[in-house]
Design an enzyme around this catalytic site. Structure first.
Site, PDB file in Angstrom:
ATOM      1  CB  SER A 125      -0.872  -0.016   1.256  1.00  0.00           C
ATOM      2  OG  SER A 125      -1.446   1.252   1.483  1.00  0.00           O
ATOM      3  CE1 TYR A 149      -3.811  -2.335   5.285  1.00  0.00           C
ATOM      4  CE2 TYR A 149      -3.055  -0.285   4.297  1.00  0.00           C
ATOM      5  CZ  TYR A 149      -3.586  -1.549   4.160  1.00  0.00           C
ATOM      6  OH  TYR A 149      -3.889  -2.035   2.915  1.00  0.00           O
TER       7      TYR A 149
END
Lengths: 328, 328
Positions: A125, A149
């Site tokens: 990501s 994350y």
């Protein structure tokens, strides 16, 4: 060719599986078996030209990864993750799934024996990057995530590269842009509004915009994401060398530019369904996110997007998700 | 102030403890207790102005970290690691100690409760970087380690930053240059020659130089390393922000420059004890190592070296290790 998809019930995972089912092959190889895994049982496709198995369960528990790779899939698409908002709210769950789960999968492959060395496509990501940024983030910019994350994804990238360098597997990590327009119901991702401000008005519904219109972000369609995954699953990794993690191409646009595109493609009445209600929690999270990239290496290595403008992004949603029409 | 040093029997750990014992304080705070931990029992100092405890054992087993922090040390210096060569040869051991051990320590702190939030100083390494490099590696250059050791250190950095951002601890990671002149006996580490080509001739012994004189590398004295640690243990971290991991200052020098300095400081006869015997294996390994850095942020944040030239590096060794004299 045997394929395993982890996170097959997620939006991108589902679309990847649909495409594999439609194509019947990955690159030049006929698919002989597709295993679709997720924490909830993925919906079994009605017709398939090859064996399809659906498996549900927590992949981050002892022995789960070993079972998943017992059939020695040639290509593993690892899309399973706790999304950013939830990983921020639930520290233990985020680390358990996103870090431990990924590591257990890589270790299961490492220890499988018999010369097993599958292609492992890991969806990372752009959350591996943290502000402040240069105007456009280059391929050699460092990783200072501002979310757990992003930290977990950055660690997954490091593991993937080391396990590949060691020869345990043939890994490639792709940092997906924020997927826009994400179909379906809102999820717990803090980035959800980038899609919902377009998707909901196109469905005739009002929607809340929680940030200001000058927020700039990096986007790609679900169609592009599936294209990236297929390319990552088939490309020659010898050309990639030891730097196995790549920022995918995308479009940089402000929320204002998104809304202008919506107005152009669908009209003023649709765009008027967006209500401005700033949310400090979302504003805070999004403030640390990347705005623009220069994904030179990925472009050189043959990764391409399906869209050239934000108007295209909206049109692709109408075409792929809404059967060609929207609520004017 | 209570201090815990993990890796206290290692070269840098030992020197750090000696300095703490000599100073009796860290920054403005009197030391009330020093806990020295290593896998082998650290040598207990003969005299100390405060309580000193030595502890041995594996810190990467269940419950070990909790015990180590039971006395709630205010500052934790985490120097414990499996070194690069061993982590490359023993995959499991490297990951278990360097990754799992570090994470267990950070988690023990996180879960300690009662508002416990110590300073955690983590020694990282320039091995987080992997070739090809720019001429001087800047603070924002990305981490693509080419060793499992560097991968584990890069992961430790990411965890340290995330746990700090979350408010579980107050972490600072420092990437030490190669320590030169490393005291003690010659070892078989690929980097060993950078120190031994100076240390052995100063002790009257011949030594083999396995690479060419144009090999450039990044160095700092043990004295500087201790200085970095003390500064990291006391500096105001509010000024550092979320980017908690810093490349430490050092000196970039070629092997030829090292030898020229030896000749200036100790004379031609000492420098003549170096025998040139290129070793293709070492040459290959060293080719992928960083040569030079631009550690702007660390300098701005007050990290300084004890040496201004390679002559200083040699003089500091003679002063700190050889009681002021060498074998001419």
């Amino acid at each position: 060719m045997r394929i395993l998809v982890l996170g097959a019930a997620g939006m991108v995972g589902r679309k990847l599986c649909e495409r594999l089912l439609r194509d019947g092959r990955l690159g030049k190889s006929d698919i002989t078996k597709l295993t679709m895994h997720d924490v909830v049982e993925p919906k079994k496709p009605e017709k398939a030209g090859f064996a399809v198995e659906t498996v549900s369960g927590d992949f981050a528990v002892l022995g789960a990864a070993e079972k998943l790779i017992a059939g020695r899939p040639d290509v593993i698409f690892h899309l399973a993750a706790i999304v950013s908002g939830e990983a921020e709210l639930d520290f233990d769950k985020g680390y358990r799934i996103n870090l431990d789960g990924t590591r257990m999968l890589l270790d299961a492959v490492r220890l499988a024996g018999g010369g097993y060395k599958p292609r492992v496509v890991f969806t990372s990501s752009i959350a591996v990057f943290g502000a402040p940024f240069p105007d456009a983030i280059g391929d050699e910019f460092f990783h200072t995530p501002l979310l757990s994350y992003g930290t977990q994804k950055a660690i997954g990238e490091l593991l993937l590269a080391d396990y590949s360098r060691r020869g345990f597997l043939d890994g490639i990590g792709i940092r997906l842009p924020t997927i826009c327009i994400r179909p379906g119901l809102p999820n717990k991702a803090a980035s959800g509004f980038f899609s919902s401000i377009l998707r909901e008005p196109l469905a005739g519904k009002e929607v809340v915009l929680p940030v200001s219109e000058d927020v700039r972000h990096w986007h790609a369609t679900p169609r592009s994401a599936v294209g990236f995954l297929l390319h990552a699953g088939t490309m020659d990794l010898a050309a990639v060398g030891p730097r196995r993690n790549l920022t995918m191409p995308g479009l940089s646009a402000t929320v204002g530019e998104q809304i202008a595109a919506l107005r152009r493609v669908a009209g003023d009445k649709v765009a008027a369904r967006i209500k401005r209600e700033p949310d400090p929690f979302i504003v805070g999270i999004v403030g640390g996110w990347p705005r623009n990239f220069n994904p030179k290496r990925a472009l050189e290595l043959g990764f391409t997007t399906a869209e050239k403008s934000f108007d295209d992004i909206i049109r692709i949603h109408i075409e792929d998700e809404l059967g060609g029409s929207f609520v004017a």
